[in-house]
Design a protein around this motif. Structure first.
Motif, mmCIF file in Angstrom:
data_model
loop_
_atom_site.group_PDB
_atom_site.id
_atom_site.type_symbol
_atom_site.label_atom_id
_atom_site.label_comp_id
_atom_site.label_asym_id
_atom_site.label_seq_id
_atom_site.Cartn_x
_atom_site.Cartn_y
_atom_site.Cartn_z
ATOM 1 N N ALA A 80 -13.802 3.810 3.899
ATOM 2 C CA ALA A 80 -14.140 4.158 2.522
ATOM 3 C C ALA A 80 -14.793 2.979 1.800
ATOM 4 N N CYS A 81 -14.278 1.762 2.022
ATOM 5 C CA CYS A 81 -14.863 0.570 1.402
ATOM 6 C C CYS A 81 -16.285 0.338 1.921
ATOM 7 N N LYS A 82 -16.487 0.546 3.207
ATOM 8 C CA LYS A 82 -17.814 0.402 3.792
ATOM 9 C C LYS A 82 -18.777 1.409 3.174
ATOM 10 N N LYS A 83 -18.300 2.636 2.971
ATOM 11 C CA LYS A 83 -19.126 3.666 2.351
ATOM 12 C C LYS A 83 -19.480 3.282 0.914
ATOM 13 N N ALA A 84 -18.536 2.680 0.195
ATOM 14 C CA ALA A 84 -18.796 2.253 -1.182
ATOM 15 C C ALA A 84 -19.897 1.190 -1.223
ATOM 16 N N VAL A 85 -19.839 0.239 -0.287
ATOM 17 C CA VAL A 85 -20.860 -0.813 -0.215
ATOM 18 C C VAL A 85 -22.228 -0.202 0.095
ATOM 19 N N GLU A 86 -22.266 0.727 1.039
ATOM 20 C CA GLU A 86 -23.526 1.380 1.394
ATOM 21 C C GLU A 86 -24.098 2.146 0.208
ATOM 22 N N LEU A 87 -23.220 2.813 -0.538
ATOM 23 C CA LEU A 87 -23.681 3.594 -1.685
ATOM 24 C C LEU A 87 -24.221 2.681 -2.784
ATOM 25 N N GLU A 88 -23.554 1.542 -3.001
ATOM 26 C CA GLU A 88 -24.044 0.584 -4.003
ATOM 27 C C GLU A 88 -25.396 0.011 -3.594
ATOM 28 N N ALA A 89 -25.552 -0.293 -2.300
ATOM 29 C CA ALA A 89 -26.828 -0.810 -1.814
ATOM 30 C C ALA A 89 -27.930 0.233 -1.973
#
Length: 396
Positions: free
Chosen positions: A65-74
């Motif tokens: 989930a944290c990885k997905k959050a980073v990808e979404l912010e990028a």
């Protein structure tokens, strides 16, 4: 209305709206100290159980989930900057190949995908599942639902005494304290706390037009939860043979419908369907409950067979042999979508979606029930668990 949309192949069910409607219809402005279900208050404040349906993101491990959050912010940053680099990366990204095992599973998933793809294009789906998750939603990873589930499980850890009672005088919600715990009871219900094997002792010759069962199938996930968190985080499981030994056929009226929530274990499904004739019924349809987020995304990928948790459950519909030999009009392969409750085995309501295939004013019975439905008889060892008053308090 719990059914937002329905066609020959698909439907949208709103479990949260059904619960709110039940509370609104049967609440009274004179509830004594129980203002948490007051009809006026519920217009202005949310009720605790609504948090169970606030599923903003798919089921993920926290690190995923944290990885997905980073990808979404990028992605959001690149969209804002509008760089050519971002566009180039988007062109080069390869789509993962679906991983599906077995011809039967492949056909099943293919059918669900086809029906769901068409459903997503409907105006009703777009309007109902309009939420867009944020990076912060992914970071939180539905922790509010998990926290509520944990508190609720602890609060309702009790063994109910044997019960066989009715409620609903005056058509209003009632409140009952049993062994120090308070429960909210809808009107016109009969609730029986007992072993399903003893059902004939309580029905006294009553025949039903609809019987819904959510049996405690053997389940590795539940076994792990019981081992890791304690027995109150699970339930006593049954073999297929034990389930088929229940005297369901003895409580069915001619032409009655039997609806069974079923495990995704293919070997258990085959064994169950092979023995279904023991209840004097024949299979007429198989439906699928597809669990989605508030944004309409399946809670887990449909095509990833490596995942233990599939985003859908089977629902088998069988009918007692009719003396006139008439055939059933129930559609086969229906896919209905809804946001699932955060509580285990808190299934969406079926009464409205089954209504077109039932006789007027049917006699309805739920076996292995954990909650109550107005006008129904509910039977199970945890028959009142999801009626615990903590779920019906208003959020201040």
């Amino acid at each position: 209305m719990s059914v937002i949309f329905v066609s020959k192949q698909s439907a949208i069910v709103d479990h949260e709206a059904w619960m709110l409607q039940m509370i609104g219809q049967h609440s009274s402005s004179d509830n004594g100290d129980h203002s948490h279900c007051d009809g006026g208050i519920e217009e202005r404040k949310k009720i605790k159980f609504q948090e169970l349906f606030d599923l903003r993101t798919p089921f993920l491990m926290d690190d995923q989930a944290c990885k997905k959050a980073v990808e979404l912010e990028a992605k959001e940053a690149n969209a804002t900057e509008g760089t050519a680099f971002a566009r180039e990366r988007k062109r080069k990204r390869k789509k993962k190949e679906p991983r599906i095992q077995g011809n039967e599973s492949e056909a099943e998933v293919g059918h669900i995908q086809e029906v769901f793809s068409a459903l997503r294009l409907t105006p009703e789906f777009k309007a109902h599942f309009s939420y867009i998750p944020t990076p912060q939603d992914f970071r939180l990873n539905n922790s509010h639902i998990r926290d509520l589930r944990k508190r609720f499980t602890e609060a309702t850890n009790t063994v109910l005494p044997l019960l066989d009672e009715c409620s609903g005088q005056g058509g209003r919600l009632q409140y009952k304290v049993i062994d120090g715990k308070e429960y909210v009871l809808p009107p016109d219900v009969r609730y029986i706390c007992g072993d399903a094997a003893d059902i004939l002792k309580h029905t006294a010759g009553t025949l039903y037009d609809l019987v819904v069962l959510d049996p405690p199938w053997h389940n590795k996930y539940i076994k792990r939860r019981k081992m890791g968190h304690g027995s109150h985080h699970g339930y006593d499981m049954m073999t297929v043979e034990d389930i088929l030994r229940l005297p369901i056929g003895s409580v069915l009226r001619d032409g009655a419908l039997v609806v069974v929530w079923c495990t995704n274990n293919s070997s258990q499904i085959r064994e169950f369907l092979t023995g279904l004739h023991l209840w004097g019924v024949q299979l007429v349809a198989k439906w699928y409950w597809l669990k989605v987020t508030r944004g309409g995304e399946p809670v887990t990928p449909l095509t990833d067979s490596c995942l233990n948790k599939r985003p859908y459950e089977h629902l088998f519909l069988a009918q007692k042999y009719k003396s006139n030999g008439s055939s059933s009009s129930i559609p086969d392969g229906l896919v209905f979508s809804s946001v699932p409750s955060g509580l285990h085995s808190h299934k969406p309501p079926l009464e409205e979606i089954l209504k077109p295939y039932m006789c007027p004013r049917p006699q309805c019975l739920e076996v292995f029930a954990r909650s109550l439905v107005p006008g129904w008889t509910s039977f199970g060892l945890e028959v009142l668990r999801l009626q615990h008053s903590s779920l019906f308090q208003t959020i201040t």
